[in-house]
Structures are given as C-alpha cells and as structure tokens.
Design an enzyme around this catalytic site. Structure first.
Site, PDB file in Angstrom:
ATOM      1  N   GLU A 137     -20.414  44.992 -31.613  1.00  0.00           N
ATOM      2  CA  GLU A 137     -20.716  46.266 -31.312  1.00  0.00           C
ATOM      3  C   GLU A 137     -20.219  47.057 -32.574  1.00  0.00           C
ATOM      4  OE1 GLU A 137     -19.839  50.264 -28.617  1.00  0.00           O
ATOM      5  OE2 GLU A 137     -18.327  48.802 -28.943  1.00  0.00           O
ATOM      6  N   ASP A 186     -16.332  44.246 -28.701  1.00  0.00           N
ATOM      7  CA  ASP A 186     -16.127  45.676 -28.357  1.00  0.00           C
ATOM      8  C   ASP A 186     -15.694  46.178 -29.521  1.00  0.00           C
ATOM      9  OD1 ASP A 186     -16.411  47.874 -26.670  1.00  0.00           O
ATOM     10  OD2 ASP A 186     -14.383  48.181 -26.598  1.00  0.00           O
TER      11      ASP A 186
END
Ligand code: CA
Length: 591
Positions: free
Chosen positions: A328, A292
């Site tokens: 990401e 993330d």
C-alpha cells in the site's frame, strides 16, 4: 455601423469554426466527434449529476436513491449468451476479495465477525466447483489484520503470532486456510510492520526502561534492546508525528497515532523479528502479504522505503517463491513506479481508485474523462510501472477500507457503478474488490467506521449479521442485500459475478500485453488488444449513455467473434454481418 458589426460577428464565427476543425485534425482517430448539441447535452448531464451530488452531500452525505424500481421486473429471467469454459491458471494473477473480518459474518452471535464466519461464507466467495454459478468466483482473499490488537480495525498489533480472540483461534485460522486451499483460493493477510501497538511488549518494555533511567543517563541497548526497536529521541524540536514518553524527556515517532509507535526498520534486530513473523505465517500456509503503509516506513524518504520493500520481497521469495506481496503506497503513478524498483510484485494502483480516480471518473464521464483518455492514461501508467519492474502485476481497485465506497463515488447511479466494475474487472493484473462493493453498500462521509459497515446479507434473516463498529453512524443502504440481489439477474451483484466469470474464462484479460486499437477509440469507445503468449483478445468498451454500432468488416477485427459481454440492463451485444452493436455502458470481449 450594423454592417461592420455583422462582419465582425461573421469573422468570429468563421474563426471559431476553424478552431473546431483544427481540433478534429489533431485527433484523427476521433471519428465520432460530437456536435455542439451533444457536447451541451453531455455538459448538462455532468452538471445535473454534480448538482444531485452536492444536494445529497448536504444531507449528511447520504444520497437519494435514483434507481428505477420498475426496471427489475422488466428484464427478469435474462440469460447471458456466450458462456465459455473456466480457464484458471494457478499463478499470481488472481481476483481478490478484501474482507474486514469484524464486519463480515458473525458465527457465534456476539455481533463481531470472525474467522469461522468467513469459513461459513466461503461458498459465496468461491465454492470451488467450476460447474456452479452461485459463487462470485474470487480466487484470492485479503484479510485485513487478524492479529491481537487493541482496536476494532486491528492495525495496531500487540502479538504477531496469534489471532485476535474476537476473531477466533489459530485452529479456526488453520481451518480457513484448508478450506481456501480446497477451493483454489490464495489467502493473503495484512502485515503491519510500519508500527506496532503501544501495548506491544517490545514498546512497553522500552518505555518502562526509559522511565527507569536516571537524569542524563543514556540507554544501554544491551540492557534493553527494545529501545532500539523504535525511534526514541531526546532531541525533539516540535512538529507532528512525535509523542512524549510519560514522565520522561524522551519522545518517540508515531506517525499515525500515539498508540502506534513506528518501528525502526533500520535496526537489523527489528528486521530479524519481521523475517521470523513472515516465515511463521508462510509456514502456516498463507499465500502472501498485503503490506500496510509502505510510504511511512521512513516518512518522506522514498529511497529508504524502496530498500525496505526490496529486503522484505527478497526474504519472502527465499522462503516461498510463489508468495504474493502487494504493497500500500498511497501515491501518484510516478511515486508508485519508483516503489516498483524494489522488485515487489504488486502495488495498489491508487490513481485508478476512489471518486477522483481514473475508473470512476471515466464511468461517470466527469470533466475531461473520456474512453480514449482512460486508455491513454492507462498505457502511460502501465509503461511506467513496467519500466521499473518488468514482472510487476498491477493491483487495480475502486474502493477499500480507507476510501468512499463505489456507491458514494457514483452517487448511487447503478449503471455507472456497473460500468466502473466492468472497467475494473477487465484490467490486467490482480483486481481487488472490497467486501460489499459487489452489492453497492454505502459509506458516509470521511469517518473510517462508516466505510467499514456490516455486510448486508439479508433484511429478513439476521443470522450472521454483525453490529457496526462503535463509532459508526446509522448509514442508510441504497441497494438491496445479498439474498435479494442474488435473485435478481440484473443486480449489481450479478454484474460482478458475470464480470469475474468472464475474467476466469479468458486468462488474457489479466495477463495480456495491452495496446490500444486507435481506429475504434474515441470519446465514447475504447478498444484494446490483449496478447498473452500466442493468444489474443480484443476488449471494446462503450462508455456512453447511448448505444453505438461499430463496423468491423474492413478492419483487422473482421474475423472476430464474441466471447462474452457485459451490459448494464440486460440488452444484448450483437455481432451480425460485421456490425457490432453495443448497448449503452457495455463491454464486449472478442476473439
Ligand atoms: Ca463472533
């Protein structure tokens, strides 16, 4: 005077015509240059779509259904020709399905999706039997965060070694891993280490310690190492991303939210903790991680972020060299290319995704997007990524839990949604499909909860249906739920299924080196070659509302045959006497 006017007008017309033919010369491959009427038609279509879009956005972002109901009966019972043997290679080129457990399937009736629910629905994703056609055929799953947390989305972790009780137990998770393994599915989990929850014991201890310091007293990391785990400072001079520690003059960094304090990833102790966490999950049997928020590790400092990624990638490889990591980095292609310098296997290809990304733009033919510009942009992108990591595996996608859904992106135009899905699922690398994308589930506006709504399994059978996240709005669904779409051979769901099947039949699609076949490529048609080892396929896309015929006889493709095709309305792609007939919005695989 009239004569002079006429002369002037004639000169202008001649000048304009010269301009046109000049344009044609610049683009020698562009044999089907559309005439003015066609251009006007196309512009008219684009304007119409925009008008519909704007009109619909006025009414709360919920669009009017423009799907023709009669279409379904008309084509009932179609069967695809050209079925090949499934040819799955057990490597890191996979088809991933992104699951938000909360909204997927509820096994115990409390209205919240759970791990057991995912297990119950695994046969929908992949039943592990190559002889059946009832499953979607994904061989990878990405679970959004499953660790204990204070929120419904669970991106603020309070315990890195457990399963959130809303989702079940560690026992359930182990069962899920087993069931995935039986089916050849690689299971990767979201790993959030840019920040923890403010309720994580590390942060709570650090805060208590700072609150206990006397005026002017400096923290002692021997006494409380957790102060060094975060970015605490007394020298806060304003600006966003910092929050005050209650009853102190201390501030801490929390880029996303005051309840998500950023970890100090420069602290070797923090890195040790993260290594321990990664090893724990790898030892349990997860296939890797989705990382993330990698561009916020050190917000605005790309080089430092690349270093963090490199450290983590190398550590994970030292534990399990087959583990898969996808990061990401919500960035442009140039920035994503820089992140590939870390050696990370995959980064989500954001420039392809979302309503303004290459895939949806091309499927909708918005603005300057054409078949050939898609090809050119794709080649530029892949070359940049490859330059920085020759072993990279692209991670293309259309939508995820942070973006509008495909139906909103295409304003519920089912044919364009299929075209977008076809573009996605014929890309190289490991494509990611967000749960519900395959049935055209709706999102609404910018609110995150509205992008994460309950999976629509059935209208008549409420078993397993989850309740919507607390702040979500009532969002009208424009497409039927899973059980109805399974019955309709022309549904979006069956299009996804067919596209994944073709992908699983032809390993060249994911792994082949791409080149453009210029002689066939123009505004409407893109032809690419993919070479994998000594095997080669050709993919041709007709990205137009009209059918197109291509003549292969005197070309390199004259000996090709059809391996499979995708069409949006059941019309066949045919190849007869060197004439390749491609219906509107169709894709064909030749070999
Ligand atoms: Ca439940």
């Amino acid at each position: 005077m009239k004569a002079i006017c006429r002369l002037l007008i004639s000169l202008i017309v001649i000048f304009l015509l010269m301009g046109c033919s000049k344009g044609k010369k610049i683009n020698p491959a562009n044999e089907n240059v559309p005439n003015t009427a066609e251009v006007n038609n196309r512009l008219g279509e684009i304007e119409k779509t925009r008008a519909v879009e704007e009109q619909n956005q006025d009414s709360n972002g919920v669009s009017d259904d423009i799907v023709d109901d009669n279409k379904v009966d008309q084509y009932e019972g179609i069967e695809y020709l050209y079925k090949q043997k499934i040819n799955i290679i057990d490597d890191n080129y996979r088809n991933y399905y992104e699951i938000f457990v909360y909204s997927f399937y509820d096994s115990d009736g409390d209205g919240i999706g759970d791990i057991k629910g995912v297990i119950e629905k695994l046969d929908y994703i992949n039943d592990g039997d190559p002889n059946t056609d009832t499953d979607l055929g994904f061989n990878g799953i990405w679970l959004m965060p499953i660790m204990p947390s204070t929120t419904y989305h669970k991106y603020d972790v309070t315990d890195y070694y457990n399963i959130d009780p809303q989702y079940g137990t560690m026992e359930d998770f182990k069962n899920l891993l087993q069931e995935c393994e039986k089916r050849g599915i690689k299971l990767i989990i979201d790993l959030v280490f840019n920040h923890t929850s403010a309720q994580h014991p590390w942060f709570k201890e650090a805060v208590t310690y700072l609150q206990g310091l006397k005026e002017g007293e400096q923290p002692d990391l021997e006494e409380c190492p957790y102060v060094g785990y975060y970015h605490f400072t007394k020298d806060y001079e304003g600006g966003s991303g910092y929050h005050q520690v209650k009853n102190t003059k201390w501030y801490y960094e929390g880029v996303f939210w005051d309840q998500m304090p950023d970890l100090n990833l420069g602290n070797p102790k923090v890195r040790e903790e993260i290594e321990k966490i990664a090893k724990y999950w790898l030892d349990l049997g997860v296939g890797g991680f989705r990382l993330d928020a990698v561009k916020e590790f050190y917000s605005g400092q790309k080089d430092k972020n690349v270093e963090v990624l490199q450290w983590f990638t190398e550590y994970v490889a030292s534990i399990d060299e087959d583990a898969y990591i996808v990061g990401e980095a919500w960035e442009s292609k140039d920035a994503i290319a820089s992140y590939y310098e870390s050696g990370i296997t995959s980064l989500f290809n954001f420039p392809l995704a979302m309503y303004n990304g290459e895939i949806t733009k091309t499927a909708r033919r918005l603005g300057p997007a054409t078949a050939s510009t898609f090809g050119k942009n794709l080649m530029l992108m892949l070359a940049k990524y490859q330059e920085n990591n020759p072993n990279f595996i692209d991670a293309p996608f259309i939508s995820n839990h942070d973006t509008t859904r495909i139906s909103a992106q295409c304003v519920n135009n089912e044919e364009q949604m299929k075209m977008a899905a076809g573009l996605l699922l014929t890309q190289g690398g490991s494509p990611f499909v967000y749960y519900g994308e395959e049935i055209g589930m709706n999102s609404s506006g910018d609110k995150d909860e509205n992008k994460r709504l309950p999976m629509q399994w059935s209208i008549t059978d409420q078993k397993g249906m989850t309740k919507k996240p607390a702040n979500a709005d009532e969002v009208e669904q424009k497409f039927p739920p899973v059980d109805e779409q399974l019955e309709n051979p022309l549904s979006l769901l069956n299009y996804y299924k067919r596209a994944i099947r073709i992908r699983n039949e032809n390993p060249e699609i994911a792994r082949g080196e791409v080149s453009i076949i210029e002689e066939f490529s123009n505004e409407d048609i893109l032809a690419i070659r993919k070479v994998y080892g000594d095997s080669e396929i050709v993919i041709i896309y007709n990205i137009h509302t009209e059918a197109s015929d291509l003549f292969l006889e005197d070309t390199d493709l004259k000996d090709c045959h059809i391996r499979g095709y995708l069409s949006v309305d059941g019309s066949e792609v045919t190849l007869q006497d060197g004439k390749l007939h491609m219906p509107k919005y169709s894709i064909v695989i030749l070999k």
